[in-house]
Every structure is written in structure tokens, then in C-alpha cells.
Write a protein that holds these residues in place. Sequence first.
Motif, PDB file in Angstrom:
ATOM      1  N   ASP A 117       0.824  -1.407  -0.039  1.00 57.14           N
ATOM      2  CA  ASP A 117       0.038   0.038  -0.159  1.00 57.14           C
ATOM      3  C   ASP A 117       1.024   1.128   0.015  1.00 57.14           C
ATOM      4  OD1 ASP A 117      -2.558   1.260   0.068  1.00 57.14           O
ATOM      5  OD2 ASP A 117      -2.085   2.061   2.130  1.00 57.14           O
ATOM      6  N   ALA A 118       1.946   1.117   0.629  1.00 61.39           N
ATOM      7  CA  ALA A 118       2.805   2.476   0.739  1.00 61.39           C
ATOM      8  C   ALA A 118       3.459   2.612  -0.534  1.00 61.39           C
ATOM      9  CB  ALA A 118       3.915   2.192   1.780  1.00 61.39           C
ATOM     10  N   VAL A 119       3.971   1.521  -1.039  1.00 61.70           N
ATOM     11  CA  VAL A 119       4.421   1.938  -2.442  1.00 61.70           C
ATOM     12  C   VAL A 119       3.511   2.329  -3.480  1.00 61.70           C
ATOM     13  CG1 VAL A 119       5.947   0.846  -4.391  1.00 61.70           C
ATOM     14  CG2 VAL A 119       6.253   0.035  -2.012  1.00 61.70           C
ATOM     15  N   ALA A 120       2.208   1.595  -3.527  1.00 64.10           N
ATOM     16  CA  ALA A 120       1.136   2.069  -4.449  1.00 64.10           C
ATOM     17  C   ALA A 120       0.841   3.636  -4.076  1.00 64.10           C
ATOM     18  CB  ALA A 120      -0.024   1.262  -4.003  1.00 64.10           C
ATOM     19  N   GLU A 121       0.891   4.123  -3.157  1.00 65.40           N
ATOM     20  CA  GLU A 121       0.534   5.395  -3.021  1.00 65.40           C
ATOM     21  C   GLU A 121       1.568   6.368  -3.237  1.00 65.40           C
ATOM     22  OE1 GLU A 121      -0.855   6.641   1.101  1.00 65.40           O
ATOM     23  OE2 GLU A 121      -2.790   5.584   0.762  1.00 65.40           O
ATOM     24  N   THR A 122       2.771   6.022  -3.124  1.00 65.88           N
ATOM     25  CA  THR A 122       4.067   7.108  -3.357  1.00 65.88           C
ATOM     26  C   THR A 122       4.595   6.741  -4.619  1.00 65.88           C
ATOM     27  OG1 THR A 122       5.518   5.587  -2.401  1.00 65.88           O
ATOM     28  CG2 THR A 122       4.645   7.271  -0.963  1.00 65.88           C
ATOM     29  N   LEU A 123       4.480   5.567  -5.274  1.00 67.04           N
ATOM     30  CA  LEU A 123       5.131   4.938  -6.576  1.00 67.04           C
ATOM     31  C   LEU A 123       6.545   5.353  -6.500  1.00 67.04           C
ATOM     32  CD1 LEU A 123       2.426   5.965  -9.191  1.00 67.04           C
ATOM     33  CD2 LEU A 123       2.734   3.861  -8.167  1.00 67.04           C
ATOM     34  N   ASN A 124       7.282   5.389  -5.380  1.00 68.91           N
ATOM     35  CA  ASN A 124       8.568   5.382  -4.998  1.00 68.91           C
ATOM     36  C   ASN A 124       9.214   4.676  -3.820  1.00 68.91           C
ATOM     37  OD1 ASN A 124      10.903   6.917  -3.875  1.00 68.91           O
ATOM     38  ND2 ASN A 124      10.746   8.171  -5.632  1.00 68.91           N
ATOM     39  N   PHE A 125       9.942   3.922  -4.143  1.00 69.92           N
ATOM     40  CA  PHE A 125      10.428   2.777  -3.207  1.00 69.92           C
ATOM     41  C   PHE A 125      11.046   3.414  -2.211  1.00 69.92           C
ATOM     42  CE2 PHE A 125       9.193  -0.379  -6.166  1.00 69.92           C
ATOM     43  CZ  PHE A 125       9.190  -1.570  -5.453  1.00 69.92           C
ATOM     44  N   THR A 126      11.731   4.463  -2.455  1.00 75.34           N
ATOM     45  CA  THR A 126      12.812   5.325  -1.325  1.00 75.34           C
ATOM     46  C   THR A 126      11.847   5.985  -0.338  1.00 75.34           C
ATOM     47  OG1 THR A 126      14.559   5.540  -3.020  1.00 75.34           O
ATOM     48  CG2 THR A 126      14.398   6.938  -0.983  1.00 75.34           C
ATOM     49  N   ARG A 127      10.731   6.741  -1.129  1.00 67.21           N
ATOM     50  CA  ARG A 127       9.900   7.559   0.170  1.00 67.21           C
ATOM     51  C   ARG A 127       8.958   6.660   0.594  1.00 67.21           C
ATOM     52  NH1 ARG A 127       9.064  11.086  -4.506  1.00 67.21           N
ATOM     53  NH2 ARG A 127       6.836   9.969  -4.926  1.00 67.21           N
ATOM     54  N   ALA A 128       8.556   5.307   0.250  1.00 67.43           N
ATOM     55  CA  ALA A 128       7.831   4.509   0.960  1.00 67.43           C
ATOM     56  C   ALA A 128       8.629   3.706   2.215  1.00 67.43           C
ATOM     57  CB  ALA A 128       7.125   3.409  -0.127  1.00 67.43           C
ATOM     58  N   ALA A 129       9.670   3.614   1.556  1.00 62.16           N
ATOM     59  CA  ALA A 129      10.899   2.946   2.828  1.00 62.16           C
ATOM     60  C   ALA A 129      10.911   3.984   4.235  1.00 62.16           C
ATOM     61  CB  ALA A 129      12.107   2.636   2.208  1.00 62.16           C
ATOM     62  N   GLU A 130      10.946   5.036   3.688  1.00 61.45           N
ATOM     63  CA  GLU A 130      11.214   6.157   4.786  1.00 61.45           C
ATOM     64  C   GLU A 130       9.843   6.343   5.442  1.00 61.45           C
ATOM     65  OE1 GLU A 130      12.066   9.661   2.713  1.00 61.45           O
ATOM     66  OE2 GLU A 130      14.102   9.256   2.111  1.00 61.45           O
ATOM     67  N   ARG A 131       8.611   6.161   4.986  1.00 62.06           N
ATOM     68  CA  ARG A 131       7.618   6.355   5.623  1.00 62.06           C
ATOM     69  C   ARG A 131       7.388   5.165   6.687  1.00 62.06           C
ATOM     70  NH1 ARG A 131       1.919   6.267   2.136  1.00 62.06           N
ATOM     71  NH2 ARG A 131       2.852   7.861   1.147  1.00 62.06           N
ATOM     72  N   LEU A 132       7.893   3.912   6.252  1.00 64.39           N
ATOM     73  CA  LEU A 132       7.633   2.848   6.891  1.00 64.39           C
ATOM     74  C   LEU A 132       8.824   2.446   7.759  1.00 64.39           C
ATOM     75  CD1 LEU A 132       6.486   0.317   3.815  1.00 64.39           C
ATOM     76  CD2 LEU A 132       5.116   1.011   5.704  1.00 64.39           C
TER      77      LEU A 132
END
Length: 294
Positions: free
Chosen positions: A10-25
Motif C-alpha cells: 500500500d505504501a509503494v502504491a501510494e507513493t510510486l517511489n520505493f525510497t519514499r515508501a521505505a522512509e514512511r515505513l
Amino acid sequence: MELRHLRYFDAVAETLNFTRAAERLHVTQSTLSHQIRQLEDELGTPLFDRGGKQVRMTEAGEILRSHMTPALEKIDLGLQALRGPAEAITGSIRLGTTPSFNTRMVPQCVATLLNAYPGIQVSVEELAAGQILKRLHSGHLDIAVAYPPGEGSALWFEPLYKEELRLVVGIRHPLARRRRVRMAELHNVRMVLLPAQFVTRKLLDECFAQAAAKPVVVAQLNSVAPMIELIRQTDLAGIITETAVSQTADLRVIPLEDPTPIRTPGMLWPKGATRSPVLKHFAEIIRRAAGTAA
């Protein structure tokens, strides 16, 4: 498959960016990529297209997300309910909508949300479709109920249902007793319509042109409620979605044909934007309301 996998997806789907999704998680990018690979291996299909400079969702990813989002929303809301009463949940939602949805559907959805979460603040802006797109792109709106944004847009669009636009007249109008009306029959009929900048008006102008009809547009109003009241008090006809018109004794709502004006309303939000649990719940309220309207 574990809940963790779905959270990461879900995090990757919302950001479409693995770096930003990893930071969020709060995990490393390699950990996130590994977890997504595990999920894809278990499902037997890729969920993201990693080729090129931009991450994109595959069709399988879109399908999974459409079914997974309501489940995650319910989990988040359940966890919130355990942490404290609904009155303690705060936040704000900025919604954009076109006039026809702001007559009945949007107020009903906002009422449902506020009844569940009285601590939430909701701001609703009634705008033309073009203005809604601009305010979503600029970050001044969180979500919108409108129409498809067009090809190549940086917005997600989730279709809700298909709706027919109907002819609305007073009970003394010459067409009031008709069961159906052809668009060609509206030639020279006195009408009130939305202004030209509205997507709905553009659709109607195309239908009129197809039927070789030229109505006499004597009034243009940028809101549906005043249009309905003007129809009620005059001999003017209007074309409005049926879901925006309350059935009353002094109005007639008549189907149109040859051609039938049809729109596809849906929800819009910026790709990659973080959506809070309450915003996700509000989206589910809109889906349920749209199912009733359909």
C-alpha cells in the motif's frame, strides 16, 4: 501472505517511489523491495513495473489495491476504535466536487463521516472540473468527486458508476407528460444550463450537435440547486443528473434519448499522496453512496 506485506504494498502504491515508501515505513529500501518481491512471488504476478525512471502499478497491482484498500481501512478504523473514542479522532479533509454531486450525495457523505467522527473538520469546495484538477495538483484538495482527468494525468481516478442526465421540467411544461424525450425535440426549447466551462455542459453541447438541436439557453447558472429552483418557478427546462433532483410533485424528471447523455463520475486524488485512515474511510463512504446512487 501477512498484513505486513499488504502495508508495504500500500505504501509503494501510494507513493510510486520505493525510497519514499521505505522512509514512511521506517525500513530500509532493500527490506521493502524484498517484501514486495515475496508478495509478488506468492501471488505469481508482478505488482509494479520498475522499468524506466518511474515506478508504475501493473494491472494486477491495480486490481489488488482496489480490493485490498477497504480491508486495510477497516483494520485501521478498528485499531483506532481500540485506542480511543471517536470523539478523540481529529483531522481535516479538503474535498472538491462539481455542483451536481454537492446537491445531495456529498452532503450525505459528509454527514455520515461527521456522525461517526465529530472531531473531524471537512471543507467542501464546489468547482468546475478544470478547477478541481488544478487544486488537486497544487495540493489544495485531498480528494474530489468529479470526472476522469484525461490521459497522462498525475491523478488517480476511481470510477464509481455511470449516470444518465435527465430532462427536468415543471408540471405545466409542454413536455411534462412525456415518458421519454429525444434530444432533437429540444430544438428552440427555452433552457437553463451550466456555463460552458463545465464538463457537463460540454457533454450536452456535443449531444445537441449530434441531434442537430439548438436550444434557446436563456439562463446559465454554475450551481445545480438554483437551476432546479428556477425550473420550478418558470417555463424553463434543464438537464440534470437524476441523483441531484428530489422527486417532488411540482417537477418532472424525464429520460433523454438519441443520444442519451451519460457521465462517469468517480473519485480523484493525487498519485503518491499519503491518505490518512479517516480519508480512506471517507472514500469508502463515498463508494457506498455511489453504489446506492447507481
